[in-house]
Motif scaffolding. Structure first.
Motif, short mmCIF file in Angstrom:
data_model
loop_
_atom_site.label_atom_id
_atom_site.label_comp_id
_atom_site.label_asym_id
_atom_site.label_seq_id
_atom_site.Cartn_x
_atom_site.Cartn_y
_atom_site.Cartn_z
N LEU A 12 -7.31 9.06 -16.17
CA LEU A 12 -7.95 9.46 -14.91
C LEU A 12 -8.15 8.23 -14.05
CD1 LEU A 12 -9.34 11.63 -13.16
CD2 LEU A 12 -11.46 11.12 -14.40
N VAL A 13 -7.65 8.29 -12.84
CA VAL A 13 -7.73 7.17 -11.91
C VAL A 13 -8.90 7.32 -10.95
CG1 VAL A 13 -6.54 5.94 -10.05
CG2 VAL A 13 -5.26 6.72 -12.06
N ALA A 14 -9.04 8.50 -10.39
CA ALA A 14 -10.09 8.75 -9.42
C ALA A 14 -10.44 10.22 -9.38
CB ALA A 14 -9.66 8.28 -8.02
N ARG A 15 -11.67 10.51 -9.00
CA ARG A 15 -12.17 11.88 -8.97
C ARG A 15 -13.11 12.04 -7.79
NH1 ARG A 15 -17.04 13.96 -10.96
NH2 ARG A 15 -17.01 16.18 -11.59
N ILE A 16 -13.07 13.20 -7.17
CA ILE A 16 -13.96 13.49 -6.06
C ILE A 16 -14.45 14.91 -6.18
CG2 ILE A 16 -12.04 14.09 -4.52
CD1 ILE A 16 -13.77 12.94 -2.21
N THR A 17 -15.75 15.12 -6.04
CA THR A 17 -16.36 16.44 -6.14
C THR A 17 -16.33 17.13 -4.79
OG1 THR A 17 -18.61 15.74 -5.63
CG2 THR A 17 -17.90 15.55 -7.92
N THR A 18 -16.66 18.41 -4.81
CA THR A 18 -16.75 19.17 -3.57
C THR A 18 -17.75 18.54 -2.62
OG1 THR A 18 -16.17 21.22 -4.73
CG2 THR A 18 -17.18 21.44 -2.57
N SER A 66 -6.11 13.23 -1.45
CA SER A 66 -5.26 12.08 -1.18
C SER A 66 -5.76 10.88 -1.95
CB SER A 66 -5.23 11.76 0.31
OG SER A 66 -4.69 12.83 1.06
N LEU A 67 -4.87 9.92 -2.13
CA LEU A 67 -5.22 8.67 -2.79
C LEU A 67 -4.60 7.53 -2.01
CD1 LEU A 67 -6.68 7.49 -5.32
CD2 LEU A 67 -4.41 7.39 -6.39
N GLN A 68 -5.45 6.76 -1.35
CA GLN A 68 -4.99 5.58 -0.63
C GLN A 68 -5.01 4.42 -1.61
OE1 GLN A 68 -3.90 5.14 2.65
NE2 GLN A 68 -3.36 3.11 1.87
N MET A 69 -3.87 3.79 -1.81
CA MET A 69 -3.74 2.71 -2.77
C MET A 69 -3.39 1.43 -2.04
SD MET A 69 -1.65 4.65 -5.83
CE MET A 69 -0.15 4.75 -4.85
N ASN A 70 -4.27 0.46 -2.13
CA ASN A 70 -4.07 -0.84 -1.50
C ASN A 70 -4.00 -1.94 -2.55
OD1 ASN A 70 -4.30 0.35 1.11
ND2 ASN A 70 -6.53 0.15 1.03
N SER A 71 -3.49 -3.08 -2.15
CA SER A 71 -3.39 -4.24 -3.05
C SER A 71 -2.76 -3.85 -4.38
CB SER A 71 -4.78 -4.84 -3.28
OG SER A 71 -5.36 -5.25 -2.06
N LEU A 72 -1.65 -3.16 -4.31
CA LEU A 72 -1.00 -2.65 -5.50
C LEU A 72 -0.51 -3.77 -6.41
CD1 LEU A 72 0.84 0.34 -3.88
CD2 LEU A 72 -0.72 0.51 -5.83
N SER A 107 0.82 -1.20 0.00
CA SER A 107 0.00 0.00 0.00
C SER A 107 0.85 1.25 0.00
CB SER A 107 -0.91 0.03 1.23
OG SER A 107 -1.80 -1.07 1.26
N LEU A 108 0.29 2.31 -0.54
CA LEU A 108 0.88 3.64 -0.51
C LEU A 108 -0.23 4.65 -0.39
CD1 LEU A 108 3.61 3.61 -3.33
CD2 LEU A 108 4.03 3.83 -0.87
N ARG A 109 0.09 5.80 0.17
CA ARG A 109 -0.86 6.89 0.25
C ARG A 109 -0.23 8.12 -0.39
NH1 ARG A 109 -5.53 8.04 2.99
NH2 ARG A 109 -5.95 10.25 3.42
N ARG A 130 -9.80 -0.99 -4.79
CA ARG A 130 -8.44 -1.01 -4.24
C ARG A 130 -7.97 0.38 -3.83
NH1 ARG A 130 -4.33 -2.19 -7.38
NH2 ARG A 130 -5.35 -1.58 -9.34
N PHE A 131 -8.39 1.40 -4.56
CA PHE A 131 -7.98 2.77 -4.29
C PHE A 131 -9.14 3.55 -3.69
CE2 PHE A 131 -4.52 3.23 -7.83
CZ PHE A 131 -3.91 2.08 -7.37
N THR A 132 -8.80 4.50 -2.83
CA THR A 132 -9.80 5.38 -2.23
C THR A 132 -9.31 6.82 -2.30
OG1 THR A 132 -10.52 3.64 -0.69
CG2 THR A 132 -11.16 5.91 -0.20
N ILE A 133 -10.13 7.69 -2.86
CA ILE A 133 -9.78 9.10 -2.95
C ILE A 133 -10.51 9.86 -1.85
CG2 ILE A 133 -11.62 9.64 -4.60
CD1 ILE A 133 -9.69 11.65 -5.91
N SER A 134 -9.84 10.84 -1.28
CA SER A 134 -10.46 11.68 -0.25
C SER A 134 -10.00 13.12 -0.45
CB SER A 134 -10.11 11.18 1.15
OG SER A 134 -8.70 11.19 1.36
N ARG A 135 -10.74 14.04 0.15
CA ARG A 135 -10.46 15.45 -0.09
C ARG A 135 -10.77 16.29 1.14
NH1 ARG A 135 -13.47 19.00 -4.88
NH2 ARG A 135 -12.63 21.05 -4.28
N ASP A 136 -9.93 17.28 1.35
CA ASP A 136 -10.16 18.30 2.35
C ASP A 136 -10.43 19.59 1.57
OD1 ASP A 136 -10.01 20.38 4.22
OD2 ASP A 136 -8.58 19.31 5.46
N ASN A 137 -11.69 19.95 1.40
CA ASN A 137 -12.06 21.09 0.57
C ASN A 137 -11.48 22.40 1.08
OD1 ASN A 137 -13.62 19.47 -1.16
ND2 ASN A 137 -15.45 19.74 0.10
N ALA A 138 -11.51 22.60 2.38
CA ALA A 138 -11.03 23.85 2.96
C ALA A 138 -9.55 24.06 2.71
CB ALA A 138 -11.33 23.89 4.45
#
Length: 118
Positions: free
Chosen positions: A47-53, A79-85, A17-19, A66-74
Motif C-alpha cells: 500500500l502506497v497511499a490511502r484517502i478516505t471519503t 489520483s496519485l501525484q508522484m514527484n522526485s521519483l 514526476s508523473l500523475r 513526495r507523493f500526494t493522493i487525491s480523490r473525487d468522491n462523486a
C-alpha cells in the motif's frame, strides 16, 4: 464486481514526476476509502497511499513527502501525484477501493507501469 482502470504510467528519469489516475465503477457501495498499491520487481504488493471519503490520508514512509493522493468522491476517481521519483519507485501501480469494514476489493485492475531510470 468492482471495475478499476488505472492510467498515467510511463518512463521517467529519476527526479521527475508523473500523475496516475484511477476510475472505479460497478458494485462500489459503502466505499470508505480509495488507495494506491504498487508491486515492484520481485516484491510483494504494498500500500502506497490511502484517502478516505472525508479526505484523511495515509502514506507509506517510502513515499511520504513526495507523493500526494487525491480523490473525487462523486466521480469515484483517485489520483496519485508522484514527484522526485526514484529508481526504487519502479513498479506496477494499482488502485483499489475499501469498504467501511476495512476490506479492500478482491478485484484488481491491470495496473499501470511506472519505470524510473537513474
Amino acid at each position: 464486481q468492482v471495475q478499476l482502470v488505472e492510467s498515467g504510467g510511463g518512463l521517467v528519469q529519476a527526479g521527475g514526476s508523473l500523475r496516475l489516475s484511477c476510475a472505479a465503477s460497478g458494485s462500489i457501495l459503502n466505499i470508505d476509502a480509495m488507495g494506491w498499491f504498487r508491486r515492484g520487481p520481485g516484491k510483494q504488493r504494498e500500500l502506497v497511499a490511502r484517502i478516505t471519503t472525508g479526505g484523511s490520508t495515509n502514506y507509506a514512509d517510502s513515499v511520504k513527502g513526495r507523493f500526494t493522493i487525491s480523490r473525487d468522491n462523486a466521480k469515484n476517481l483517485v489520483s496519485l501525484q508522484m514527484n522526485s521519483l526514484k529508481s526504487e519507485d519502479t513498479a506496477v501501480y494499482y488502485c483499489n477501493v475499501q469498504n467501511n469494514y476495512g476490506r479492500w476489493s478482491i478485484y484488481w485492475g491491470q495496473g499501470t507501469q511506472v519505470t524510473v531510470s537513474s
